[in-house]
Design a protein around this motif. Structure first.
Motif, mmCIF file in Angstrom:
data_model
loop_
_atom_site.group_PDB
_atom_site.id
_atom_site.type_symbol
_atom_site.label_atom_id
_atom_site.label_comp_id
_atom_site.label_asym_id
_atom_site.label_seq_id
_atom_site.Cartn_x
_atom_site.Cartn_y
_atom_site.Cartn_z
ATOM 1 N N GLY A 78 -10.435 -2.649 8.679
ATOM 2 C CA GLY A 78 -9.013 -2.366 8.822
ATOM 3 C C GLY A 78 -8.179 -3.638 8.878
ATOM 4 O O GLY A 78 -8.664 -4.711 9.231
ATOM 5 N N ALA A 79 -6.922 -3.494 8.493
ATOM 6 C CA ALA A 79 -5.929 -4.575 8.543
ATOM 7 C C ALA A 79 -4.567 -3.918 8.356
ATOM 8 O O ALA A 79 -4.476 -2.781 7.881
ATOM 9 N N ASP A 80 -3.513 -4.650 8.686
ATOM 10 C CA ASP A 80 -2.163 -4.108 8.528
ATOM 11 C C ASP A 80 -1.651 -4.198 7.097
ATOM 12 O O ASP A 80 -0.559 -3.735 6.810
ATOM 13 N N THR A 81 -2.427 -4.792 6.196
ATOM 14 C CA THR A 81 -1.919 -5.106 4.853
ATOM 15 C C THR A 81 -2.482 -4.239 3.736
ATOM 16 O O THR A 81 -2.177 -4.483 2.566
ATOM 17 N N TRP A 82 -3.299 -3.243 4.052
ATOM 18 C CA TRP A 82 -3.993 -2.507 3.001
ATOM 19 C C TRP A 82 -3.073 -1.749 2.050
ATOM 20 O O TRP A 82 -3.425 -1.537 0.890
ATOM 21 N N LEU A 83 -1.913 -1.330 2.481
ATOM 22 C CA LEU A 83 -1.039 -0.551 1.604
ATOM 23 C C LEU A 83 -0.012 -1.412 0.873
ATOM 24 O O LEU A 83 0.838 -0.890 0.153
ATOM 25 N N GLU A 84 -0.091 -2.731 1.034
ATOM 26 C CA GLU A 84 0.817 -3.633 0.329
ATOM 27 C C GLU A 84 0.370 -3.803 -1.122
ATOM 28 O O GLU A 84 -0.809 -3.722 -1.437
ATOM 29 N N THR A 85 1.332 -4.048 -2.000
ATOM 30 C CA THR A 85 1.026 -4.160 -3.436
ATOM 31 C C THR A 85 0.076 -5.313 -3.744
ATOM 32 O O THR A 85 -0.629 -5.267 -4.751
ATOM 33 N N GLU A 86 0.023 -6.323 -2.894
ATOM 34 C CA GLU A 86 -0.885 -7.454 -3.134
ATOM 35 C C GLU A 86 -2.353 -7.041 -3.098
ATOM 36 O O GLU A 86 -3.220 -7.761 -3.589
ATOM 37 N N LYS A 87 -2.647 -5.877 -2.537
ATOM 38 C CA LYS A 87 -4.038 -5.403 -2.461
ATOM 39 C C LYS A 87 -4.457 -4.615 -3.706
ATOM 40 O O LYS A 87 -5.617 -4.289 -3.861
ATOM 41 N N GLU A 88 -3.520 -4.316 -4.604
ATOM 42 C CA GLU A 88 -3.862 -3.537 -5.799
ATOM 43 C C GLU A 88 -4.967 -4.183 -6.645
ATOM 44 O O GLU A 88 -5.903 -3.489 -7.045
ATOM 45 N N PRO A 89 -4.928 -5.507 -6.904
ATOM 46 C CA PRO A 89 -6.038 -6.105 -7.668
ATOM 47 C C PRO A 89 -7.372 -6.005 -6.929
ATOM 48 O O PRO A 89 -8.418 -5.825 -7.561
ATOM 49 N N VAL A 90 -7.340 -6.103 -5.613
ATOM 50 C CA VAL A 90 -8.573 -5.955 -4.820
ATOM 51 C C VAL A 90 -9.134 -4.557 -5.013
ATOM 52 O O VAL A 90 -10.336 -4.379 -5.241
ATOM 53 N N MET A 91 -8.273 -3.565 -4.949
ATOM 54 C CA MET A 91 -8.728 -2.186 -5.078
ATOM 55 C C MET A 91 -9.225 -1.887 -6.488
ATOM 56 O O MET A 91 -10.123 -1.061 -6.660
ATOM 57 N N GLU A 92 -8.688 -2.555 -7.503
ATOM 58 C CA GLU A 92 -9.224 -2.402 -8.860
ATOM 59 C C GLU A 92 -10.663 -2.914 -8.908
ATOM 60 O O GLU A 92 -11.543 -2.275 -9.499
ATOM 61 N N THR A 93 -10.910 -4.050 -8.275
ATOM 62 C CA THR A 93 -12.273 -4.592 -8.196
ATOM 63 C C THR A 93 -13.178 -3.635 -7.441
ATOM 64 O O THR A 93 -14.318 -3.383 -7.857
ATOM 65 N N VAL A 94 -12.682 -3.086 -6.338
ATOM 66 C CA VAL A 94 -13.471 -2.140 -5.547
ATOM 67 C C VAL A 94 -13.819 -0.914 -6.391
ATOM 68 O O VAL A 94 -14.952 -0.435 -6.360
ATOM 69 N N ARG A 95 -12.865 -0.406 -7.166
ATOM 70 C CA ARG A 95 -13.143 0.742 -8.047
ATOM 71 C C ARG A 95 -14.270 0.412 -9.023
ATOM 72 O O ARG A 95 -15.164 1.223 -9.248
ATOM 73 N N ASP A 96 -14.216 -0.785 -9.609
ATOM 74 C CA ASP A 96 -15.269 -1.204 -10.543
ATOM 75 C C ASP A 96 -16.624 -1.268 -9.844
ATOM 76 O O ASP A 96 -17.636 -0.820 -10.396
ATOM 77 N N LEU A 97 -16.645 -1.818 -8.636
ATOM 78 C CA LEU A 97 -17.898 -1.896 -7.887
ATOM 79 C C LEU A 97 -18.448 -0.504 -7.594
ATOM 80 O O LEU A 97 -19.641 -0.253 -7.751
#
Length: 115
Positions: A78-97
């Motif tokens: 958890g963190a306070d930043t997960w819903l910020e747009t800066e996390k979108e590239p991270v979540m794309e990587t997570v989807r690929d994984l």
């Protein structure tokens, strides 16, 4: 030795991944204690982050550079930043994984991003 990749980001709730890291790293409660995990910090940058509790951490690898092997795990605390747009590239990587069969564990705010 399999790897537990811990994603670190500013405002990381530093207490949340503690139990899983300690048990997989030590191997105390694994059926085969010799199959314990190595722990590697990963992030969206290699810059130092500060956890919610004020602990400075420096990622060792970029999350997009993870090349998981069998039994590797990615933990998203958890963190306070997960819903910020800066996390979108991270979540794309997570989807690929995830699509490639990597086990991804999400805790607290990271579950919202993963959903």
């Amino acid at each position: 030795m399999p790897t537990l990749y811990l994603f670190v980001t500013d405002t990381l709730a530093d207490w949340e991944p503690g139990h899983v890291i300690a048990e997989l790293r030590s191997g105390r409660y694994l059926k085969d204690p010799s199959s314990r995990y190595d722990v590697v910090l990963c992030g969206s940058t290699l810059h130092r982050i500060t956890t919610m509790g004020g602990i400075p951490l420096v990622p060792e690898v970029l999350v997009e550079d993870i090349r998981p092997r069998e039994r590797d795990v990615l933990v998203l605390p958890g963190a306070d930043t997960w819903l910020e747009t800066e996390k979108e590239p991270v979540m794309e990587t997570v989807r690929d994984l995830l699509e490639n069969g990597t086990v991804v564990a999400a805790i607290c705010g990271a579950t919202l991003a993963l959903a």
